[in-house]
Design an enzyme around this catalytic site. Structure first.
Site, short mmCIF file in Angstrom:
data_model
loop_
_atom_site.label_atom_id
_atom_site.label_comp_id
_atom_site.label_asym_id
_atom_site.label_seq_id
_atom_site.Cartn_x
_atom_site.Cartn_y
_atom_site.Cartn_z
N ASP A 24 0.86 -1.18 0.00
CA ASP A 24 0.00 0.00 0.00
C ASP A 24 0.90 1.24 0.00
OD1 ASP A 24 -1.83 -2.04 0.49
OD2 ASP A 24 -2.94 -0.92 2.01
N LYS A 38 -7.07 3.44 -2.83
CA LYS A 38 -7.38 3.38 -1.40
C LYS A 38 -7.56 4.80 -0.89
CE LYS A 38 -4.92 2.00 2.86
NZ LYS A 38 -3.72 1.31 3.37
N LYS A 51 -10.30 0.31 -1.82
CA LYS A 51 -10.12 0.02 -0.39
C LYS A 51 -10.51 1.23 0.44
CE LYS A 51 -6.60 -1.28 3.03
NZ LYS A 51 -5.23 -1.79 3.22
#
Length: 229
Positions: free
Chosen positions: A95, A159, A188
């Protein structure tokens, strides 16, 4: 609102421990919890990459680390090296935080270059990349631009948040991100998702992964560990 079993919901949650004072024992405990409850991954700081790989080896739970965290202000080469090192240690998901200043400046080329380098480092090792755009810092137009840049650069997910900015995920942002990236890229929701109701709201809006330090409470299996994510 979506009706999901405990097992189905758990399989969408990245069980997260990103506090700077987290210990190796804390990380290993979360790995045990993730295997027990069937979470999608354990997400931790990159110093724990080898610990995650060791603890999660042979399980269905993925090892995940953050890079360029939490501000996204590292040089692109540093982010790419950080990702490459983590993947070499056995991590399966990364991430990364974008260069937020580039998104605010609406510099698409800079965003694509930053994300592409990390995507290549991940994909060369068969790992997936999630791109944190830090929605609380951006206008809707800048969120769209950041998501478009992530798709162009080869990201596997977009995300919402690091969990360390002024606010976290909202259903409106998830809906905007899903509309922008289409059906084939993951979305996400992370930052401030602490209850089952909040998680289901995000899923209803288009999220297919939830990042949370409160995963056990979200699935209704007990009290959540303390954490700021």
């Amino acid at each position: 609102m979506a009706e999901l079993s405990r097992e189905e919901l758990a399989a969408m949650i990245d069980h997260t421990i990103l506090a700077p004072n987290a210990s190796e024992a804390d990380v290993r405990r979360l790995c045990g919890e993730a295997k027990e409850f069937g979470f999608a991954s354990v997400c931790a700081n990159p110093v724990w990459a080898s610990v995650l790989a060791d603890e999660l080896q042979g399980s269905a739970v993925l090892a995940c680390v953050v890079v360029g965290f939490p501000f996204g202000a590292s040089a692109t080469e540093v982010k790419a090296f950080e990702a490459k090192t983590a993947v070499a240690a056995g991590v399966q998901e990364v991430d990364m935080v974008i260069n937020i200043a580039s998104a605010i400046a609406e510099d698409r080329d800079a965003l694509v270059a930053d994300i592409s380098a990390v995507a290549q480092a991940c994909h060369d090792g068969a790992a997936k990349l999630k791109v944190i755009i830090e929605t609380s810092e951006l206008t809707d137009a800048q969120k769209v631009l950041a998501c478009e840049a992530a798709v162009e650069a080869g990201a596997d997910f977009v995300k919402t948040s690091t969990g360390y900015s002024s606010s976290g995920a909202t259903a409106a942002d998830i809906a905007l991100m899903r509309k922008t990236v289409g059906p084939d890229i993951g979305v996400k929701a992370s930052g401030g998702v602490r209850t089952r109701e909040q998680a289901l709201e995000m899923i209803e809006a288009g999220a297919n992964r939830i990042g949370a330090s409160k995963g056990i409470a979200i699935i209704g299996a007990g009290e959540a560990s303390e954490g700021s994510y």
